[in-house]
Scaffold this active site. Sequence first.
Site, PDB file in Angstrom:
ATOM      1  N   ASP A   1       2.904  -0.096 -12.971  1.00 22.59           N
ATOM      2  CA  ASP A   1       2.261   1.186 -12.672  1.00 22.59           C
ATOM      3  C   ASP A   1       0.799   0.859 -12.385  1.00 22.59           C
ATOM      4  OD1 ASP A   1       0.912   3.589 -12.728  1.00 22.59           O
ATOM      5  OD2 ASP A   1       2.165   4.471 -14.302  1.00 22.59           O
TER       6      ASP A   1
ATOM      7  N   ARG B   1      14.481  16.984   3.299  1.00 22.13           N
ATOM      8  CA  ARG B   1      14.528  16.266   2.012  1.00 22.13           C
ATOM      9  C   ARG B   1      14.727  14.779   2.276  1.00 22.13           C
ATOM     10  NH1 ARG B   1      19.235  16.136  -0.015  1.00 22.13           N
ATOM     11  NH2 ARG B   1      19.651  18.372   0.009  1.00 22.13           N
TER      12      ARG B   1
ATOM     13  N   TYR C   1       0.594   5.835 -20.424  1.00 27.14           N
ATOM     14  CA  TYR C   1       0.368   7.270 -20.211  1.00 27.14           C
ATOM     15  C   TYR C   1       1.393   8.075 -21.033  1.00 27.14           C
ATOM     16  CZ  TYR C   1       0.591  11.837 -17.998  1.00 27.14           C
ATOM     17  OH  TYR C   1       0.631  13.189 -17.792  1.00 27.14           O
TER      18      TYR C   1
ATOM     19  N   LYS D   1      -4.033  10.369  -8.359  1.00 31.01           N
ATOM     20  CA  LYS D   1      -5.285   9.816  -8.882  1.00 31.01           C
ATOM     21  C   LYS D   1      -6.103   9.176  -7.754  1.00 31.01           C
ATOM     22  CE  LYS D   1      -3.614  11.392 -12.673  1.00 31.01           C
ATOM     23  NZ  LYS D   1      -2.221  11.220 -12.714  1.00 31.01           N
TER      24      LYS D   1
HETATM   25  O1  P1T Z   1       0.685  13.321 -13.043  1.00 27.01           O
HETATM   26  P1  P1T Z   1       1.605  12.471 -12.236  1.00 27.01           P
HETATM   27  O2  P1T Z   1       1.244  12.381 -10.792  1.00 27.01           O
HETATM   28  O3  P1T Z   1       3.043  12.805 -12.447  1.00 27.01           O
HETATM   29  O4  P1T Z   1       1.405  10.963 -12.753  1.00 27.01           O
HETATM   30  C1  P1T Z   1       1.840  10.521 -13.993  1.00 27.01           C
HETATM   31  C2  P1T Z   1       1.106   9.247 -14.384  1.00 27.01           C
HETATM   32  C3  P1T Z   1       1.729   8.032 -14.221  1.00 27.01           C
HETATM   33  N1  P1T Z   1       1.120   6.881 -14.548  1.00 27.01           N
HETATM   34  C4  P1T Z   1      -0.115   6.864 -15.056  1.00 27.01           C
HETATM   35  C5  P1T Z   1      -0.759   5.568 -15.421  1.00 27.01           C
HETATM   36  C6  P1T Z   1      -0.809   8.062 -15.255  1.00 27.01           C
HETATM   37  O5  P1T Z   1      -2.040   8.009 -15.765  1.00 27.01           O
HETATM   38  C7  P1T Z   1      -0.181   9.292 -14.911  1.00 27.01           C
HETATM   39  C8  P1T Z   1      -0.842  10.608 -15.124  1.00 27.01           C
HETATM   40  N2  P1T Z   1      -1.971  10.550 -15.959  1.00 27.01           N
HETATM   41  C9  P1T Z   1      -2.783  11.594 -16.271  1.00 27.01           C
HETATM   42  C10 P1T Z   1      -2.580  12.856 -15.869  1.00 27.01           C
HETATM   43  C11 P1T Z   1      -3.922  11.241 -17.127  1.00 27.01           C
HETATM   44  O6  P1T Z   1      -4.884  12.030 -17.244  1.00 27.01           O
HETATM   45  O7  P1T Z   1      -3.903  10.150 -17.706  1.00 27.01           O
END
Ligand code: P1T
Length: 382
Positions: free
Chosen positions: A170, A46, A98, A195
Amino acid sequence: MKFGTKVIHAGIKPDPSTGAIMTPIYQTSTYVQEAPGKHKGYEYARTQNPTRSVLEENLAALENGKYGLCYASGLAAMDAILKLFAPGDEIICTNDIYGGSYRLLTKIFSVFGLKGVFVDMTNASDLSEAITSHTKMIWIETPTNPMLSIVDIESVCEIASKQDILVCVDNTFCSPFLQNPLDLGADLVTHSATKYINGHSDVIHGCIITNNEVLDEKLRFLQNAAGAVPGPMDCFLVLRGIKTLHLRVERSCQNAQKIAEFLRDHPAVSKVYYPGFEDHPNHSIAKKQMSMFGGMVSFDLVSNSYEMAEKILSGTKLFSLAESLGGVESLIGHPASMTHASIPKEEREKVGLTDSLIRLSVGVEDVDDLLQDLDKALKLVS
Ligand code: P1T
């Protein structure tokens, strides 16, 4: 080192025990100690894992930062950042964000006394009015999800630094290939590496990068104490995905520009949101802080009707109807019912997120096939 070299070499060395050119997947939960406290720098997985450490170093290099930290998801990374604050503190966020980030702040951290204030930051000077003596951080998404508005990172950082307020960007929609917020004055940059960074739609992952040693120490303490770390297999996959980040994102941007232009000329489409258009409200800022304009395109319909949007959403074949973005394959999504459903309708509508808004994550396929796919789907409503 230039970006295209960093993705392949930064932080990456052949495995010392075998010479393996690829970073091994250290699939272990613990490390054997010779005597209590006598070990090779690794105690418990961890806290540290060699596969994760290589990825953390690589990600730091891509964002021109000193320190990188990896998390089990993009939201786990945001959760770690929000834990830096205390009850009564205020976080100012872009008002188009988001849905999951909005939910984390308004439904989870609000219970612990953190206040989220949502502001249109497209005009950076409007931000000053929202700042109070309790403001501790400004959270920027740019381009925003899903309206693709642009926030001037440098101007926000100037305002914040005068008042000892942290700025976190972000950077998910850009990836480090298009935009490097630390160079523009941000204290923290975070990504949903799910992403573009991973890019192959097979991992959930998040990261934070900073140049600030104190923030790194606090975050590393939280990372170990709270434990939302990624497994070594996922770190390996992200490392592999990163090797082609520049090639993938470049192609996505080129394809997105052509698709945005096609949509703008289509009679069924009322509005296309794309920062690469010269008449996009903050095109000049996008040009200043991004190297290309991204692979995301949102558009609305003349009919303004969900029923028509639904026909398009179900009518494409190459654009798969799914949440997420930034993979090699193109996706089509309906923010109002999918990614942004956790934001109240009246809040969504304030930023133009209507029930007929459609969001595209443009992949790296042949653009002619993508255009044909959209053309066929749009005929269903024309
Ligand atoms: O899904 P995750 O890895 O926890 O990421 C969250 C997140 C954070 N910041 C932005 C700008 C994001 O777009 C996302 C996740 N977004 C999607 C799943 C979406 O389809 O927009």
